[in-house]
Write a protein that holds these residues in place. Structure first.
Motif, PDB file in Angstrom:
ATOM      1  N   SER A  35     -25.205 -16.324  20.885  1.00 44.81           N
ATOM      2  CA  SER A  35     -24.455 -15.317  20.124  1.00 44.81           C
ATOM      3  C   SER A  35     -25.116 -15.091  18.775  1.00 44.81           C
ATOM      4  O   SER A  35     -25.917 -15.913  18.310  1.00 44.81           O
ATOM      5  CB  SER A  35     -23.004 -15.757  19.919  1.00 44.81           C
ATOM      6  OG  SER A  35     -22.936 -16.837  18.992  1.00 44.81           O
ATOM      7  N   GLY A  36     -24.752 -13.989  18.128  1.00 44.56           N
ATOM      8  CA  GLY A  36     -25.305 -13.695  16.819  1.00 44.56           C
ATOM      9  C   GLY A  36     -24.846 -14.680  15.763  1.00 44.56           C
ATOM     10  O   GLY A  36     -25.639 -15.106  14.913  1.00 44.56           O
ATOM     11  N   ALA A  37     -23.566 -15.045  15.794  1.00 41.83           N
ATOM     12  CA  ALA A  37     -23.044 -15.995  14.812  1.00 41.83           C
ATOM     13  C   ALA A  37     -23.746 -17.345  14.911  1.00 41.83           C
ATOM     14  O   ALA A  37     -24.104 -17.956  13.892  1.00 41.83           O
ATOM     15  CB  ALA A  37     -21.540 -16.172  15.003  1.00 41.83           C
ATOM     16  N   ASP A  38     -23.984 -17.795  16.143  1.00 40.15           N
ATOM     17  CA  ASP A  38     -24.674 -19.074  16.335  1.00 40.15           C
ATOM     18  C   ASP A  38     -26.124 -18.988  15.860  1.00 40.15           C
ATOM     19  O   ASP A  38     -26.677 -19.959  15.330  1.00 40.15           O
ATOM     20  CB  ASP A  38     -24.628 -19.494  17.799  1.00 40.15           C
ATOM     21  CG  ASP A  38     -23.261 -19.989  18.219  1.00 40.15           C
ATOM     22  OD1 ASP A  38     -22.445 -20.316  17.333  1.00 40.15           O
ATOM     23  OD2 ASP A  38     -22.998 -20.044  19.436  1.00 40.15           O
ATOM     24  N   ALA A  39     -26.741 -17.819  16.033  1.00 48.20           N
ATOM     25  CA  ALA A  39     -28.119 -17.635  15.569  1.00 48.20           C
ATOM     26  C   ALA A  39     -28.204 -17.752  14.056  1.00 48.20           C
ATOM     27  O   ALA A  39     -29.097 -18.416  13.517  1.00 48.20           O
ATOM     28  CB  ALA A  39     -28.648 -16.283  16.025  1.00 48.20           C
ATOM     29  N   LEU A  40     -27.267 -17.122  13.361  1.00 42.52           N
ATOM     30  CA  LEU A  40     -27.271 -17.179  11.900  1.00 42.52           C
ATOM     31  C   LEU A  40     -27.011 -18.599  11.409  1.00 42.52           C
ATOM     32  O   LEU A  40     -27.667 -19.061  10.460  1.00 42.52           O
ATOM     33  CB  LEU A  40     -26.220 -16.219  11.347  1.00 42.52           C
ATOM     34  CG  LEU A  40     -26.504 -14.730  11.586  1.00 42.52           C
ATOM     35  CD1 LEU A  40     -25.321 -13.884  11.137  1.00 42.52           C
ATOM     36  CD2 LEU A  40     -27.775 -14.303  10.860  1.00 42.52           C
ATOM     37  N   ARG A  41     -26.082 -19.286  12.050  1.00 45.55           N
ATOM     38  CA  ARG A  41     -25.804 -20.671  11.646  1.00 45.55           C
ATOM     39  C   ARG A  41     -27.008 -21.559  11.896  1.00 45.55           C
ATOM     40  O   ARG A  41     -27.332 -22.430  11.074  1.00 45.55           O
ATOM     41  CB  ARG A  41     -24.573 -21.195  12.400  1.00 45.55           C
ATOM     42  CG  ARG A  41     -23.254 -20.730  11.839  1.00 45.55           C
ATOM     43  CD  ARG A  41     -22.090 -21.512  12.417  1.00 45.55           C
ATOM     44  NE  ARG A  41     -21.898 -21.191  13.832  1.00 45.55           N
ATOM     45  CZ  ARG A  41     -21.074 -20.248  14.266  1.00 45.55           C
ATOM     46  NH1 ARG A  41     -20.376 -19.527  13.402  1.00 45.55           N
ATOM     47  NH2 ARG A  41     -20.932 -20.017  15.560  1.00 45.55           N
ATOM     48  N   PHE A  42     -27.666 -21.360  13.025  1.00 46.14           N
ATOM     49  CA  PHE A  42     -28.825 -22.190  13.356  1.00 46.14           C
ATOM     50  C   PHE A  42     -29.937 -21.985  12.333  1.00 46.14           C
ATOM     51  O   PHE A  42     -30.529 -22.965  11.842  1.00 46.14           O
ATOM     52  CB  PHE A  42     -29.327 -21.847  14.755  1.00 46.14           C
ATOM     53  CG  PHE A  42     -30.328 -22.827  15.305  1.00 46.14           C
ATOM     54  CD1 PHE A  42     -29.927 -23.846  16.151  1.00 46.14           C
ATOM     55  CD2 PHE A  42     -31.671 -22.747  14.963  1.00 46.14           C
ATOM     56  CE1 PHE A  42     -30.831 -24.773  16.648  1.00 46.14           C
ATOM     57  CE2 PHE A  42     -32.591 -23.660  15.449  1.00 46.14           C
ATOM     58  CZ  PHE A  42     -32.172 -24.673  16.300  1.00 46.14           C
TER      59      PHE A  42
END
Length: 227
Positions: A35-42
């Motif tokens: 997901s996009g949110a997980d990408a930003l957090r990573f």
């Protein structure tokens, strides 16, 4: 090693992309998210050099992820790995800082070419000092932009592949090779070859379909479609 984050909502395609990246010398997969949110957090928590980014994510569009990364001050590079073919998406990707644009479905050879070009670009960019002239600038950018050739297996065409892909897009209940042949005007053998190729790329899935009599028919479903 160039550290890569794979961002792909479909688990089968994500695993295929991860495997492809790990087959290219000089690259290592730092993580896989869906997901996009997980990408930003990573990217916020883990060092990443390059993001392989799908545009059609369950929570947001990949271009919004690109813009959020830049707004956060991230200098990570992005290669779009997407089925988005409209020119508006391509223009927006360029303006958002996407360094490469790879259309699905693609072969390992096509992704390898993009990654190798990106690695050469990084090597040029890492050299100290200034460019000696316009020729150096042009050569550096050409490292990324020169189109690759021969990404499809011999005897396969982009036009037929696109026709098969579009037929699958409108078939929520899947397609057999015979059905795909009827919809696209190619032979059953040709349709089967392209469907098997898409399945090997993780773009579609194979499932047996049991009728009333005889052997089960193999149907092909878009990855993520209801089966």
């Amino acid at each position: 090693m160039i550290r890569v984050l794979v961002v792909e909502d479909d688990p089968v395609a994500a695993e295929a992309h991860r495997t492809y990246v790990e087959r290219v010398p000089g690259f290592a997969v730092a993580g896989v998210v869906h997901s996009g949110a997980d990408a930003l957090r990573f990217c916020e928590r883990t060092p990443v050099d390059l993001v392989l980014l799908d545009f059609y994510l369950p929570d947001t569009h990949g271009l919004k992820v690109c813009r959020a990364l830049r707004a956060a001050g991230s200098t990570v590079d992005v290669i779009a790995v997407t089925s988005a073919r409209d020119l508006a998406a391509v223009r927006s990707a360029v303006s958002a800082g996407v360094v490469q644009y790879l259309l699905k479905p693609f072969t390992f050879a096509a992704l390898r070419d993009k990654l190798e070009r990106y690695a050469r670009f990084r090597q040029r960019a890492a050299r100290s000092g200034e460019v000696t002239g316009q020729a150096d600038v042009d050569a550096m950018l050409a490292t990324l932009r020169t189109p690759d050739r021969g990404s499809l297996p011999k005897g396969m065409s982009e036009e037929t592949l696109q026709a098969i892909t579009e037929a699958l897009a409108g078939a929520d209940e899947g397609l057999s090779a015979a059905s795909a042949a009827t919809l696209t005007g190619v032979s059953r053998v040709t349709a089967r070859r392209y469907l098997e190729y898409l399945a090997d790329q993780g773009v579609v899935r194979r499932r047996p379909h049991y009728g009333q009599v005889g052997r089960p028919e193999v149907r092909f479903y878009r990855a993520g479609a209801a089966e």
